[in-house]
Design an enzyme around this catalytic site. Structure first.
Site, PDB file in Angstrom:
ATOM      1  N   THR A   1     -39.778 -20.774  52.921  1.00 17.33           N
ATOM      2  CA  THR A   1     -39.461 -19.732  53.916  1.00 17.33           C
ATOM      3  C   THR A   1     -39.909 -18.371  53.390  1.00 17.33           C
ATOM      4  OG1 THR A   1     -37.485 -21.000  54.449  1.00 17.33           O
ATOM      5  CG2 THR A   1     -37.595 -18.771  55.323  1.00 17.33           C
TER       6      THR A   1
ATOM      7  N   TYR B   1     -34.625 -26.241  64.964  1.00 10.86           N
ATOM      8  CA  TYR B   1     -34.778 -26.057  66.407  1.00 10.86           C
ATOM      9  C   TYR B   1     -34.487 -27.288  67.258  1.00 10.86           C
ATOM     10  CZ  TYR B   1     -36.244 -24.408  70.946  1.00 10.86           C
ATOM     11  OH  TYR B   1     -36.231 -24.070  72.278  1.00 10.86           O
TER      12      TYR B   1
ATOM     13  N   TYR C   1     -34.004 -29.751  51.757  1.00 11.89           N
ATOM     14  CA  TYR C   1     -33.644 -28.339  51.818  1.00 11.89           C
ATOM     15  C   TYR C   1     -32.714 -28.115  53.001  1.00 11.89           C
ATOM     16  CZ  TYR C   1     -34.400 -23.236  52.222  1.00 11.89           C
ATOM     17  OH  TYR C   1     -34.235 -21.875  52.319  1.00 11.89           O
TER      18      TYR C   1
ATOM     19  N   ARG D   1     -30.771 -21.017  59.121  1.00 10.05           N
ATOM     20  CA  ARG D   1     -32.101 -20.906  59.704  1.00 10.05           C
ATOM     21  C   ARG D   1     -32.467 -22.100  60.581  1.00 10.05           C
ATOM     22  NH1 ARG D   1     -36.279 -17.162  57.882  1.00 10.05           N
ATOM     23  NH2 ARG D   1     -35.402 -15.749  56.355  1.00 10.05           N
TER      24      ARG D   1
ATOM     25  N   LYS E   1     -31.950 -28.709  47.808  1.00  7.76           N
ATOM     26  CA  LYS E   1     -31.749 -27.264  47.712  1.00  7.76           C
ATOM     27  C   LYS E   1     -30.664 -26.940  48.738  1.00  7.76           C
ATOM     28  CE  LYS E   1     -33.946 -22.794  48.516  1.00  7.76           C
ATOM     29  NZ  LYS E   1     -35.129 -22.051  49.011  1.00  7.76           N
TER      30      LYS E   1
ATOM     31  N   ILE F   1     -33.621 -22.196  43.404  1.00  8.36           N
ATOM     32  CA  ILE F   1     -34.931 -21.835  43.963  1.00  8.36           C
ATOM     33  C   ILE F   1     -34.694 -20.436  44.512  1.00  8.36           C
ATOM     34  CG2 ILE F   1     -36.704 -22.318  45.691  1.00  8.36           C
ATOM     35  CD1 ILE F   1     -36.138 -25.326  45.257  1.00  8.36           C
TER      36      ILE F   1
END
Length: 293
Positions: free
Chosen positions: A46, A109, A135, A140, A163, A205
């Protein structure tokens, strides 16, 4: 088992005046990371603006990263997508280019069920023979990968880590408690690295490592060594810097910081936009305080 651990950077993707990928600055950013002890480079996350990179660019950025690193440390390529076939395609390309592992964001989404998430990751793992890092970033993606789903996925050999950027120390702890022998937890939030490592996470990360790699590494090493007093001191010292990196949408603040440090241009691609004047002022003040500019 720990394939990828320590201080890992979600590296920014610099753009030139023409808006194209600035390869030269990128190579220098990678050298800056390696010189400062960063353990793993993560291109096209990202923070690397993967959302606005075209397919060919995505490949080129990963390829450039691998070429510059020259096997000195692992490269874990961001190749996730909300279209499983597309994620497989990007992942296969990264493997062909020589990536050491993959970072796969949870499909965003389209809001799959937990079963859909499980099948998505299982399919990629079956198709691409590389270690894979799940992840989870609900802020998000719009959905959370439940601890139970992560524990199911941990049974798959080449799914080696997750993550966790859910902000939930409970959820991360649950994964470690129930499947810690099969999957590593990596912090996905700089300000939670210390508490998560105290619970058994293997590193971070990091966004902040883009501009303060040595400082982030110091904190992670202290936690790895079980020197929690030192780790806590460094965690608290870095807190304001970590928070500043999210004063507006990531990676706008960190990229602007890198540009103030003379490392690349601040340009981001639409729909991201330049830092607001008020935020910029705050950023300059804090970067000076940390002696970064």
């Amino acid at each position: 088992m720990s394939h990828f651990s320590g201080s890992m950077v979600a590296i920014i993707t610099p753009f030139g005046e023409d808006g194209r990928f600035d390869e030269e600055s990128y190579r220098q950013l990678i050298e800056f990371q390696i010189e400062n002890g960063t353990d793993v480079i993560v291109p096209c996350g990202t923070t690397g603006e993967s959302a606005t990179l075209g397919f060919e660019e995505h490949d080129r950025v990963i390829k450039t990263c691998i070429d510059q690193v020259r096997g000195r440390i692992p490269v874990v390529a961001g190749t996730g997508a909300n279209n499983t076939a597309e994620a497989i395609h990007l992942s296969q390309n990264a493997k062909a280019n020589g990536a050491d592992g993959l970072l796969l964001v949870c499909p965003y989404y389209n809001k799959p069920s937990q079963e859909g998430i499980f099948l998505h990751y299982r399919k990629i793992a079956a198709e691409v023979a590389l270690p894979q890092v799940l992840y989870n970033v609900p802020g998000r993606t719009g959905i959370n990968i439940a601890a139970e789903t992560t524990c199911r996925l941990a049974e798959i050999d080449n799914i080696v880590a997750i993550k966790e950027a859910s902000g939930s120390i409970t959820q991360a702890s649950e994964i470690i408690a129930n499947a810690g022998d099969k999957i590593d937890v990596i912090s996905g939030d700089d300000f939670l690295t210390f508490p998560l490592m105290a619970c058994g996470a293997v590193g971070v990360i990091s966004v902040t490592a883009n501009i303060a790699p040595a400082q982030v590494k110091q904190m992670v090493v202290a936690a790895q060594e079980g020197n929690y007093a030192r780790a806590r001191e460094l965690h608290l010292k870095l807190l304001e810097l970590h928070q500043l990196m999210f004063i507006e949408a990531n990676p706008v603040p960190v990229k602007t910081s890198a540009s103030l440090m003379g490392k690349c241009r601040a340009d981001v691609r639409l729909p991201l936009s330049p830092l607001q004047p008020g935020s910029l002022e705050k950023l300059q003040t804090v970067l000076k305080k940390y002696a970064l500019i």
